[in-house]
Scaffold this active site. Sequence first.
Site, PDB file in Angstrom:
ATOM      1  N   LYS A 143       1.982   8.152  20.559  1.00 37.02           N
ATOM      2  CA  LYS A 143       0.526   8.103  20.731  1.00 37.02           C
ATOM      3  C   LYS A 143       0.168   7.150  21.876  1.00 37.02           C
ATOM      4  O   LYS A 143       0.890   6.184  22.153  1.00 37.02           O
ATOM      5  CB  LYS A 143      -0.153   7.628  19.436  1.00 37.02           C
ATOM      6  CG  LYS A 143      -0.265   8.704  18.365  1.00 37.02           C
ATOM      7  CD  LYS A 143      -1.181   8.237  17.238  1.00 37.02           C
ATOM      8  CE  LYS A 143      -1.272   9.255  16.107  1.00 37.02           C
ATOM      9  NZ  LYS A 143      -2.005   8.707  14.945  1.00 37.02           N
ATOM     10  N   LYS A 177       0.871  -1.171   0.000  1.00 39.74           N
ATOM     11  CA  LYS A 177       0.000   0.000   0.000  1.00 39.74           C
ATOM     12  C   LYS A 177       0.906   1.217   0.000  1.00 39.74           C
ATOM     13  O   LYS A 177       1.843   1.296   0.804  1.00 39.74           O
ATOM     14  CB  LYS A 177      -0.898   0.012   1.231  1.00 39.74           C
ATOM     15  CG  LYS A 177      -1.804   1.252   1.268  1.00 39.74           C
ATOM     16  CD  LYS A 177      -2.921   1.144   2.281  1.00 39.74           C
ATOM     17  CE  LYS A 177      -2.468   1.433   3.690  1.00 39.74           C
ATOM     18  NZ  LYS A 177      -3.618   1.564   4.627  1.00 39.74           N
ATOM     19  N   GLY A 187      -4.019  -3.151  18.161  1.00 40.46           N
ATOM     20  CA  GLY A 187      -4.115  -3.188  16.695  1.00 40.46           C
ATOM     21  C   GLY A 187      -3.285  -2.077  16.086  1.00 40.46           C
ATOM     22  O   GLY A 187      -3.658  -0.912  16.132  1.00 40.46           O
ATOM     23  N   MET A 212      -7.187   0.649  18.872  1.00 40.55           N
ATOM     24  CA  MET A 212      -6.999   0.701  17.424  1.00 40.55           C
ATOM     25  C   MET A 212      -6.385   2.003  16.931  1.00 40.55           C
ATOM     26  O   MET A 212      -6.128   2.147  15.738  1.00 40.55           O
ATOM     27  CB  MET A 212      -8.350   0.499  16.736  1.00 40.55           C
ATOM     28  CG  MET A 212      -9.072  -0.786  17.147  1.00 40.55           C
ATOM     29  SD  MET A 212      -8.064  -2.279  16.945  1.00 40.55           S
ATOM     30  CE  MET A 212      -7.845  -2.256  15.164  1.00 40.55           C
ATOM     31  N   GLY A 213      -6.122   2.939  17.814  1.00 45.65           N
ATOM     32  CA  GLY A 213      -5.715   4.258  17.352  1.00 45.65           C
ATOM     33  C   GLY A 213      -4.222   4.519  17.328  1.00 45.65           C
ATOM     34  O   GLY A 213      -3.767   5.423  16.633  1.00 45.65           O
ATOM     35  N   THR A 214      -3.444   3.738  18.068  1.00 41.67           N
ATOM     36  CA  THR A 214      -2.024   4.066  18.239  1.00 41.67           C
ATOM     37  C   THR A 214      -1.172   3.357  17.193  1.00 41.67           C
ATOM     38  O   THR A 214      -1.101   2.136  17.175  1.00 41.67           O
ATOM     39  CB  THR A 214      -1.578   3.696  19.662  1.00 41.67           C
ATOM     40  OG1 THR A 214      -2.295   4.512  20.584  1.00 41.67           O
ATOM     41  CG2 THR A 214      -0.084   3.945  19.839  1.00 41.67           C
ATOM     42  N   SER A 261      -6.672   9.549  18.130  1.00 42.70           N
ATOM     43  CA  SER A 261      -5.296   9.864  17.718  1.00 42.70           C
ATOM     44  C   SER A 261      -4.565  10.552  18.863  1.00 42.70           C
ATOM     45  O   SER A 261      -3.709  11.403  18.642  1.00 42.70           O
ATOM     46  CB  SER A 261      -5.307  10.796  16.509  1.00 42.70           C
ATOM     47  OG  SER A 261      -6.084  10.249  15.493  1.00 42.70           O
ATOM     48  N   HIS A 275     -14.201   9.772  12.045  1.00 42.94           N
ATOM     49  CA  HIS A 275     -14.722   9.053  10.885  1.00 42.94           C
ATOM     50  C   HIS A 275     -14.527   7.543  11.032  1.00 42.94           C
ATOM     51  O   HIS A 275     -15.438   6.748  10.762  1.00 42.94           O
ATOM     52  CB  HIS A 275     -13.979   9.568   9.645  1.00 42.94           C
ATOM     53  CG  HIS A 275     -14.389   8.911   8.366  1.00 42.94           C
ATOM     54  ND1 HIS A 275     -15.638   9.074   7.819  1.00 42.94           N
ATOM     55  CD2 HIS A 275     -13.712   8.091   7.526  1.00 42.94           C
ATOM     56  CE1 HIS A 275     -15.713   8.384   6.692  1.00 42.94           C
ATOM     57  NE2 HIS A 275     -14.562   7.774   6.493  1.00 42.94           N
TER      58      HIS A 275
END
Lengths: 321, 321
Positions: free
Chosen positions: A226, A67, A292, A219-221, A199, A138
């Site tokens: 962070k 990606k 994650g 799931m954000g880090t 975040s 989002h």
Amino acid sequence: MWIVPERVIADLMTREAAFDAVEQVFAAMAAGAARNFPVVREALGHEDALYGFKGGFDGAGQVLGLKAGGYWPHNMDRRGLINHQSTVFLFDPDTGQPTAMVGGNLLTALRTAAASSVSIRHLARPDARVLGMIGAGHQATFQLRAALEQRPFEKVIAWNRSATRLDSLRVVAEEAGVPFESVPLEGMREADVIVTITSAFAPSLLADHVSDGTHIACMGTDTVGKQEVESSLLGRATVFTDEVAQSVTIGEAQHAVAEGLIRAANITPLGAVINGTRPGRVSDRQITLFDGTGVGLQDLAVASAVVDRAIAQGIAIEVEF
Amino acid sequence: MWIVPERVIADLMTREAAFDAVEQVFAAMAAGAARNFPVVREALGHEDALYGFKGGFDGAGQVLGLKAGGYWPHNMDRRGLINHQSTVFLFDPDTGQPTAMVGGNLLTALRTAAASSVSIRHLARPDARVLGMIGAGHQATFQLRAALEQRPFEKVIAWNRSATRLDSLRVVAEEAGVPFESVPLEGMREADVIVTITSAFAPSLLADHVSDGTHIACMGTDTVGKQEVESSLLGRATVFTDEVAQSVTIGEAQHAVAEGLIRAANITPLGAVINGTRPGRVSDRQITLFDGTGVGLQDLAVASAVVDRAIAQGIAIEVEF
């Protein structure tokens, strides 16, 4: 060589297909059959953009590629385009020739949502009925939709620094017929499953906000510095992750490892639980925590699935390359 | 979004366009306006393939992207495909959206040939008349064709471990109307310019084979352990390169640096010579040596040039992405 543009992916890809793709590639990673390559992530010095590549090879699924893309923070303000922009390129592992180019924006959201869902499927208590959400950006709506499919949840409770933004989650919960409630952080003690998707660079969810028996998906880090949850929570929990190397360096576990609360050797790849080679949840009192971090192989897995679907439905554009 | 397939590139791209693109991007690199990203290069554990990504951003030319691909050693034997397979992907630096996908096989050969040509243009003596070639593989013919355009050469002399393979170079020289001679390594003392293009792990060209005043372009060494010329030759020469960081780690200079014969600070980016900020050749007795390691920005530069030409000639395939 197949092209699957961003605009057709919403109608092509399902949460179920993303779930299956991510579950399979986590399993392949844990079995040593799939491997992520070193991540390239560079500040361009132009448009304040971050750009890079996440590649990998899944020898089990025979999926190779990367990606490419990143974060253009002024896209929306200046051009009406979304700020995260990515594209997936797949290659034939037998020859090195390109086989597909796939829009990666929606797929990134779906694969991130699928990862927390896979963790809920394998680690949450079967009788989990209250789902907690931390964060309301989002991506949070994607996480919520996918999580709701994993247990017969009877209530969604949610916290966000700015509570007014929670309406987007309320809409998703109510569409699914599940009551929704905005709560203070202390209210998360009622949750059986908590998904954090912020975040933030400082913890919001503290150890004291979490009851025994909860499953937490952080799931954000995905970057040094962070942090979403208090590090002592990881010491109290059994910690699982997509990729241990990322978890301890750029994931939620970076802080607990740096503070000596846990060690890399104590972190279990979720794929090993899927494969049945390592235990998952072993008691109803245990806190399980999935870190994650997001790996390139997730992107390749969902992109490969969407290419198959696009070809089958006659939507993929064929180019003689 | 534009597609420029491999099959159309031979008719689109010229050596002159490749030369200009590579010269410009070397200059931008030396001026700090263009930067290569860390290289990813992985053994797949499948088909004995090496696969990876070379990316970069040229802020002067506003070119962003990567070359992805690698080396599939069984392609030719098993499938009749060439073993080196690569594809270039370009992105809009303002938005992160993909703008072009370009076949990278012929472009890689052209940009590698252009690099040694740029070094000859800027570093060889104006009165150079004898061109020496070391190596006779597929890439050697590209290097020779491009080199012949840089001076009014009156003779090509060549050496290869297997002399029978030199016929491909003889054909190129004779097509250009230049006499060709196969020589032993000692015969290279006659050369004013020497281009080495082998995949050797031990030096063939020794210091004693090179006369004062010669310009040498070492184009084959791109990996730890490879070596084309005796390291003492670098101590005797003024050393130039495309990128110092690669030169001292994976380039021809790795050995001389490891042996303490030269230091990174003594190696001059060729782009600084092009820009006029650092001296190039300063005497007719000086040996100049260009260590061409190959950087992603070269690939992006020639790919960007070929996309412009393909669009202008109506050959590029447009896809709504």
